[in-house]
Design an enzyme around this catalytic site. Structure first.
Site, PDB file in Angstrom:
ATOM      1  N   GLU A   1     105.525   5.974  -2.305  1.00 56.64           N
ATOM      2  CA  GLU A   1     104.778   6.772  -1.982  1.00 56.64           C
ATOM      3  C   GLU A   1     105.558   8.028  -1.769  1.00 56.64           C
ATOM      4  O   GLU A   1     105.061   9.105  -1.925  1.00 56.64           O
ATOM      5  CB  GLU A   1     104.407   6.308  -0.444  1.00 56.64           C
ATOM      6  CG  GLU A   1     103.470   7.307   0.433  1.00 56.64           C
ATOM      7  CD  GLU A   1     102.310   7.754  -0.410  1.00 56.64           C
ATOM      8  OE1 GLU A   1     102.107   9.055  -0.282  1.00 56.64           O
ATOM      9  OE2 GLU A   1     101.437   6.913  -0.448  1.00 56.64           O
TER      10      GLU A   1
ATOM     11  N   ASP B   1     105.054  12.088  -3.020  1.00 57.42           N
ATOM     12  CA  ASP B   1     104.577  13.072  -2.057  1.00 57.42           C
ATOM     13  C   ASP B   1     105.614  14.072  -2.389  1.00 57.42           C
ATOM     14  O   ASP B   1     105.205  15.561  -2.481  1.00 57.42           O
ATOM     15  CB  ASP B   1     104.987  12.752  -0.523  1.00 57.42           C
ATOM     16  CG  ASP B   1     103.852  11.646  -0.377  1.00 57.42           C
ATOM     17  OD1 ASP B   1     102.946  11.165  -0.928  1.00 57.42           O
ATOM     18  OD2 ASP B   1     104.192  10.959   0.851  1.00 57.42           O
TER      19      ASP B   1
ATOM     20  N   SER C   1      96.877  10.530  -1.503  1.00 55.48           N
ATOM     21  CA  SER C   1      98.340  10.808  -1.532  1.00 55.48           C
ATOM     22  C   SER C   1      98.831  11.940  -2.434  1.00 55.48           C
ATOM     23  O   SER C   1      99.714  12.693  -1.881  1.00 55.48           O
ATOM     24  CB  SER C   1      98.973   9.569  -1.535  1.00 55.48           C
ATOM     25  OG  SER C   1      99.167   8.747  -0.424  1.00 55.48           O
TER      26      SER C   1
END
Length: 788
Positions: free
Chosen positions: A256, A260, A488
């Site tokens: 994640e 990002d 995301s």
């Protein structure tokens, strides 16, 4: 918005249910607790957060620092003392007060148990209007979850990635990234940038330099993965880390954080990144890391844009924590920070991902549903374009779920009323089309907050190629280049859009701030130019809600306003507001001709603005055609001038400033001696006019019969004797700078400073002196000089 009584009832219910549990030897005691305090005046805070983001307000863009925010809106000294006492009495050790005066760190004492926490909850219950709003970090709810989704590997790539890699003017991928993306059916950053119109911004030499993006993370990331990605794309912008509550541990994370950070730096490649890493928390690992990480981002105020790709459905989060977050996002708006957040990957049933038990009820994701946050939904990118072909991402109930599980988050909040920005959006955008009845969120007769606001590609089947787990530390997981999706991925892309807007020349070094007013106003002014309207699909992930919500023309809860056409949208996010910058105090001499002072006004291109100027000194006029003030001021005095501008969209701006009219600076007793002997001496007195500031600088232009030789044999005197000064010659002018201001000075230029001009007789006609006052106002003077 939630009403105060509703927030109190909901906070009470959540705390009592969570904390009134029996004590046990194995109960986990939180390592980090944060007591969240009530703002001094919640209504005033919300009003200012709206006003500072509203171009129709006189408070527009009058941003505050965190310290100013704390003094104005934070808890009062009395409330802080009461909160500390309450913590001590209930078995906690209070720590530092945050700069915004909205939270106090706390730790459990040796006597601290879950039962003692329940005592605190009862204290909050019975202390009506008490200082402590809630305690964060008790571990009674699931922690925020990452909003990324991985596809299952496929043997044949999608047709979308067969398109060429265009020259966008931005980062270019290396061969390894291109080959991996082609094999997986994913996209490289240059392909996404081209589809969404970034080329027009990059071509104008705007890659986000000078802007800082804060990335919110609750997991670690491998620096080697980030370095490999940046090396592939040739990106050199700095990435720095801020550890909150001890950080988020070590290792490569789940991917994640890599997604990002890599996406944020892809679309604003010269922006600086600050990665805030805090520990996640849940019932097994309690702590206030998620809240404290938001608090650190806002209270440090080091970034203009904040990207968030972690979230939780509103019901799981609860109104207490939502209200605590809301004050931070209001503070971010007051400080001029833009917050963008992923809207979730479980479609209109956001709680589906928060539980092992099916949760088919309609729900939205926090913090994307917060009224001062820009929520970002997701699409499936079918054709790159530009302009792209897209539909709402939703693989629920289809064979595609095996390859790209999930759907774009969106729907109607149960906690928050509809922001004025959405209420006042152009009617043809259909923002009210979903029938978001206010009773759904405790606002009968009104409307509820609708999510998302905007969207971008999020389907992992058409996703983003990132670099993660290059070291192979996660056994069984793909190493290096790999495809990934989820909202995301869409949130940091939009963070890049906002960073480019802040860096654009139309922002003139400022920032967009809370972005919803700018986005909805831009959509109302030039929707087809600024956005790609997504009209196909719905986000009913479980297929148990009748296909609600469905995409259509304009706004919808499946895709928001749509995806960006950055080349058109970015320049509009600052100029889409009527802006009248502060006017400094003005000084003019009586009867001196004012050629024309232009008011610092800007508005939407081709907008029709009406400007009124009141209180001007007698003899001055504002000419609407030129936007300038000119004339000959006739009377001495100080004049309070008010400038008011309005435009056809209803935006209004106002500035006030003082204009002082003083007597003209003048020459007294100028004389020249020694011409016959060839050793001229020029003497003159310069006196400031009535009501004028003191003199600080003289620019002397000699008569034609004299010429400058050097800066020697110059004397300056005042009533108290000699005056300290510095002198130099600049383009034929003698510049005398006084060490401090004087109302009257006598200047003498001796033979070593001046000489007779060749071919000129012993007669001097005219000279000119420019006297500049301490506040930089000036008067231009001419006086006859006689012979001796």
């Amino acid at each position: 918005m939630l009403r105060g009584s509703q927030i109190t009832r909901r906070i009470t219910a959540v705390l009592v249910a969570a904390l009134a549990v029996p004590s046990s030897a194995g109960a986990a005691i939180p390592k980090h607790l944060t007591a969240v305090l009530r703002p001094r005046d919640s209504a005033a805070l919300a009003a200012y957060a709206r006003a500072v983001s509203d171009p129709a307000s006189t408070s527009f863009h009058r941003f505050l620092t965190p310290a100013q925010f704390g003094r104005r809106f934070g808890a009062s000294p009395t409330a802080v003392r009461a909160a500390r006492r309450a913590l001590l009495v209930r078995g906690f050790s209070p720590g530092a007060l945050s700069v915004n005066r909205l939270s106090i760190t706390a730790s459990a004492s040796d006597r601290g148990t879950p039962a003692s926490l329940a005592v605190l909850a009862r204290g909050v219950l019975h202390e009506r209007g008490g200082a402590i709003q809630t305690m964060e970090g008790l571990g009674n709810t699931p922690g925020p979850r990452p909003l990324s989704v991985r596809p299952t590997r496929r043997s044949t790539p999608l047709a979308t990635t067969a398109q060429a890699h265009p020259n966008t003017g931005g980062p270019k991928p290396c061969g390894a990234a291109r080959n991996a993306a082609a094999a997986e059916g994913a996209h490289t950053a240059d392909q996404i940038a081209s589809a969404y119109g970034f080329s027009g911004i990059y071509g104008g030499h705007n890659l986000g330099a000078g802007v800082t993006i804060a990335v919110y993370e609750l997991e670690p990331v491998a620096l080697s993965d980030l370095a490999a990605y940046q090396s592939c794309y040739g990106i050199t912008a700095p990435i720095n880390f801020v550890h909150v509550d001890g950080g988020s541990g070590s290792g490569v994370g789940s991917g994640e954080a890599a997604l990002d950070i890599e996406n944020a730096t892809s679309y604003a490649p010269q922006a600086r990144l600050l990665v805030y890493q805090g520990p996640n928390s849940n019932s097994g690992a309690p702590g206030s890391g998620p809240y404290d990480t938001f608090s650190a981002i806002v209270n440090q105020d080091r970034a203009q844009v904040v990207s968030v790709s972690w979230g939780e459905c509103e019901a799981a989060l609860g109104p207490a924590s939502a209200a605590a977050e809301n004050a931070l996002f209001e503070q971010a708006a007051v400080q001029g920070q833009t917050v963008v957040a992923a809207a979730g990957d479980s479609g209109s049933e956001d709680c589906e991902a928060s539980s092992s038990v099916p949760q088919p009820q309609l729900a939205v994701d926090d913090p994307a549903s917060q009224p001062f946050v820009t929520g970002v939904g997701g699409t499936t990118l079918e054709l790159l374009g530009p302009r792209p072909a897209e539909k709402v991402w939703n693989s629920g109930g289809t064979p595609a779920a095996l390859l790209s599980p999930g759907a774009a988050g969106g729907g109607v909040s149960t906690l928050w009323g509809m922001p004025l920005t959405q209420q006042n959006a152009a009617s043809w955008l259909n923002v009210h089309g979903a029938g978001a009845n206010g009773a759904h969120c405790g606002h009968p007769g009104g409307y509820c907050r609708e999510v998302p606001d905007v969207s971008a590609n999020a389907d992992p089947a058409t996703g983003y190629e990132i670099y993660w787990n290059g070291s192979g530390d996660v056994p069984g997981a793909t190493r290096g280049w790999q495809a990934i999706g989820g909202t995301s991925a869409a949130a940091p892309l939009w963070a890049g859009v906002m960073a480019l807007a802040d860096a654009n020349r139309t922002c003139a070094g400022g920032s967009v701030g809370m972005a919803l007013p700018a986005l909805y106003r831009a959509a109302g002014a030039n929707y087809s130019g600024d956005f790609n309207d997504v009209r196909t699909g719905n986000n009913d992930f479980t297929s148990m809600n009748g296909g609600q919500f469905t995409a259509g023309p304009g706004y919808d809860e499946a895709s928001g306003l749509g995806t960006p056409n950055a080349s058109a949208l970015v320049p509009q996010l600052c100029t889409s507001a009527l802006l009248l910058r502060p006017v400094p105090a003005q000084h003019s001499a009586r009867l001196a001709r004012l050629a024309g002072f232009r008011l610092p006004l800007s508005d939407v291109p081709r907008a029709s603005s009406t400007v009124r100027v009141r209180g001007l000194p007698s003899g001055l006029r504002f000419r609407a055609v030129t936007g300038r003030i000119g004339g000959n001021p006739r009377r001495l005095g100080r004049y309070a001038v008010t400038v008011t501008a309005t435009d056809a969209d209803g935006a209004r701006a106002r500035q006030r400033f003082v204009w002082t009219i003083a007597g003209a600076t003048h020459l007294v007793a100028p004389s020249v001696v020694g011409l016959a002997q060839g050793r001229p001496v020029l003497r003159f007195t310069v006196a400031a006019g009535q009501g004028a500031p003191s003199l600080r600088r003289l620019a002397v232009s000699l008569p034609g019969e004299l010429r400058l030789r050097s800066t020697r044999s110059i004397a300056v005197n005042a009533s108290g004797g000699r005056v300290g000064f510095a002198a130099h010659i600049d383009h034929g002018l003698l510049i005398i700078t006084l060490h401090r201001g004087y109302m009257r000075v006598r200047v003498t230029l001796g033979p070593r400073a001046i000489a007779q001009a060749r071919g000129r007789g012993p007669r001097v006609d005219r000279m000119r002196v420019t006297a500049v006052a301490s506040d930089r106002s000036s008067s231009f003077l001419q006086a006859k000089v006689g012979n001796r």
